[in-house]
Design a protein around this motif. Structure first.
Motif, PDB file in Angstrom:
ATOM      1  N   THR A  52       0.843  -1.195   0.000  1.00 54.41           N
ATOM      2  CA  THR A  52       0.000   0.000   0.000  1.00 54.41           C
ATOM      3  C   THR A  52       0.875   1.240   0.000  1.00 54.41           C
ATOM      4  N   ASP A  53       0.647   2.106  -0.998  1.00 58.26           N
ATOM      5  CA  ASP A  53       1.403   3.350  -1.115  1.00 58.26           C
ATOM      6  C   ASP A  53       0.467   4.522  -0.864  1.00 58.26           C
ATOM      7  N   LYS A  55       0.293   7.425  -2.144  1.00 59.09           N
ATOM      8  CA  LYS A  55      -0.161   8.121  -3.354  1.00 59.09           C
ATOM      9  C   LYS A  55      -0.927   7.207  -4.301  1.00 59.09           C
ATOM     10  N   THR A  61       4.441  -5.555  -5.995  1.00 57.72           N
ATOM     11  CA  THR A  61       5.876  -5.559  -5.719  1.00 57.72           C
ATOM     12  C   THR A  61       6.401  -6.989  -5.820  1.00 57.72           C
ATOM     13  N   THR A  67       9.062  -2.225  -6.253  1.00 58.86           N
ATOM     14  CA  THR A  67       7.914  -1.906  -7.107  1.00 58.86           C
ATOM     15  C   THR A  67       8.026  -2.510  -8.503  1.00 58.86           C
ATOM     16  N   ASP A 133      14.659   2.865  -8.993  1.00 58.06           N
ATOM     17  CA  ASP A 133      14.051   2.547  -7.702  1.00 58.06           C
ATOM     18  C   ASP A 133      15.098   1.811  -6.873  1.00 58.06           C
ATOM     19  N   GLY A 137       9.899   0.378  -1.676  1.00 59.01           N
ATOM     20  CA  GLY A 137       8.808   1.346  -1.682  1.00 59.01           C
ATOM     21  C   GLY A 137       8.985   2.493  -2.658  1.00 59.01           C
ATOM     22  N   ASP A 138      10.164   2.615  -3.291  1.00 58.09           N
ATOM     23  CA  ASP A 138      10.359   3.662  -4.302  1.00 58.09           C
ATOM     24  C   ASP A 138       9.418   3.437  -5.476  1.00 58.09           C
ATOM     25  N   ILE A 139       8.815   4.521  -5.987  1.00 65.01           N
ATOM     26  CA  ILE A 139       7.977   4.446  -7.190  1.00 65.01           C
ATOM     27  C   ILE A 139       8.349   5.647  -8.064  1.00 65.01           C
ATOM     28  N   LYS A 152      -0.707  -1.997 -10.849  1.00 65.53           N
ATOM     29  CA  LYS A 152      -1.751  -2.013  -9.836  1.00 65.53           C
ATOM     30  C   LYS A 152      -2.742  -3.126 -10.159  1.00 65.53           C
TER      31      LYS A 152
END
Length: 293
Positions: A52-53, A55, A61, A67, A133, A137-139, A152
Motif C-alpha cells: 500500500t502506497d 499516493k 511488488t 515496485t 528505484d 517502496g520507491d515508485i 496495480k
C-alpha cells in the motif's frame, strides 16, 4: 517504627533481583519470538506481493517490496522492452506462486520472451522493475514517457502504445495510411476501447437492442483507478437503459468493444463504418470532449 533485620533485608533483595532477572528474561524471549516471527514472515514471502502506497494505493511488488511496472507498449501481452530498454527497465520473473492472500492468483501468469527467458505477468502485462528505484517502496518510474505505469491490481482503464492496423493496412494516430504508434485507451487487460462518433456527452445513441450490444459490447466498469496519464475527472459511468447496463465513459464518450477484436491488442474496429477512424475511432488521450446532447 518497624526494624527489618539485616539478614531478612538481604534475602528480600536477592528475591527482588531474581524476580527482576526472570521478568527481563521473559521479556527478551517474547521480543526475540516477535522478531523471529516477523523475520520468518518476511523470509517466507514468495512471488508477487501487494503493498500500500500513500499516493498510488495498492501496488504490485516483488517479495522484497520492490515496485513493479506495466509498459503500455506491451498491451498485446508480448514483451517489447528489449536491448538497451532493459538497462532502465529490468524484467521481473518469479517461478514461485504468490504467498499474498489478497492477490488474485488467477491474474498472475508468465510469458516466454523471444530470447527464451521467462517473464512474470499480471492481467497479461509483462512486469518490470525500474532501475532508479533503489529503496524498498520507491515508485520513481510511474508516468515515464507517458507509457510506463506502476503495476496495480485495480485499474479500470489502461493505455496501449501500439500500431493501428486493420485489413493488413497500418494507420497513424490521425488515421492516415502509415506506420507509427498511437497511445489509446484499453480495458485493464489490454482490449481496445472505441467511441461511436454519433454519440453525445454521456449518451449512448448506438445500443438500442441486445443484438446491437452483441456486435459492439459496452464496456462495463465502475470507476476505480486509472493510470496517472489519465485524468480521473475525465472518466465517468452512465446507465444504458435499453440493456440495463453500466457503461464507462471517457471525456463523455461511452466506451465500446468491437466483437471481431479476438485478442488483446487487436484494433480492427477502426475501419468499420464510413472509413478509418470516422465512425468507430479508438479513444486517444487528446480526444475532444463529446458534444452536448
Amino acid at each position: 517504627m518497624i526494624k527489618v533485620k539485616t539478614k531478612n533485608k538481604n534475602l528480600m533483595l536477592i528475591y527482588l533481583k531474581r524476580n527482576l532477572l526472570a521478568a527481563l528474561c521473559i521479556a527478551m524471549v517474547f521480543s526475540a519470538c516477535k522478531k523471529n516471527s516477523s523475520d520468518d514472515a518476511a523470509a517466507n514471502k514468495k512471488g508477487i506481493q501487494l503493498a500500500t502506497d500513500a499516493k498510488f494505493g495498492s501496488v504490485l511488488t516483488d517479495k522484497d517490496g520492490k515496485t513493479l511496472y506495466f509498459f503500455a507498449s506491451d498491451a498485446a501481452g508480448t514483451p517489447t522492452c528489449t536491448g538497451g530498454c532493459e538497462t532502465a527497465w529490468p524484467l521481473y520473473y518469479s517461478a514461485d506462486a504468490s504467498t499474498d492472500l489478497n492477490l488474485n492468483k488467477a491474474e498472475v501468469g508468465e510469458v516466454t520472451r523471444a530470447d527464451g527467458r521467462k517473464q512474470s505477468t499480471y492481467r497479461g502485462y509483462p512486469l518490470y522493475y525500474f532501475a532508479s528505484d533503489v529503496a524498498k517502496g520507491d515508485i520513481k518510474g510511474d508516468g515515464v514517457g507517458g507509457i510506463w505505469f506502476v503495476a496495480k491490481p485495480d485499474y479500470s482503464l489502461m493505455l496501449a502504445n501500439a500500431q493501428l492496423t486493420a485489413n493488413n493496412i497500418n494507420y497513424t494516430s490521425t488515421y492516415a495510411v502509415g506506420d507509427g504508434k498511437t497511445i489509446y485507451l484499453t480495458d485493464s487487460k489490454g482490449r481496445t476501447l472505441y467511441a461511436f462518433a454519433p454519440d453525445k456527452n454521456g449518451v449512448n445513441t448506438y445500443t438500442k437492442s441486445a443484438t446491437q450490444e452483441g456486435i459492439w459490447p459496452v464496456y462495463e466498469s465502475e470507476v476505480l483507478n486509472v493510470p496517472s496519464a489519465v485524468s480521473k475527472a475525465d472518466v465517468g459511468v452512465i446507465t444504458v437503459a435499453t440493456i440495463n447496463k453500466k457503461q464507462l465513459t471517457y471525456k463523455g464518450w461511452p466506451l465500446y468493444y468491437w466483437i471481431s477484436d479476438l485478442k488483446r491488442g487487436d484494433n480492427l474496429g477502426i475501419v468499420i463504418g464510413k472509413g478509418p477512424g470516422l465512425t468507430w475511432p479508438v479513444l486517444q488521450l487528446n480526444a475532444t470532449v463529446a458534444p452536448a446532447p
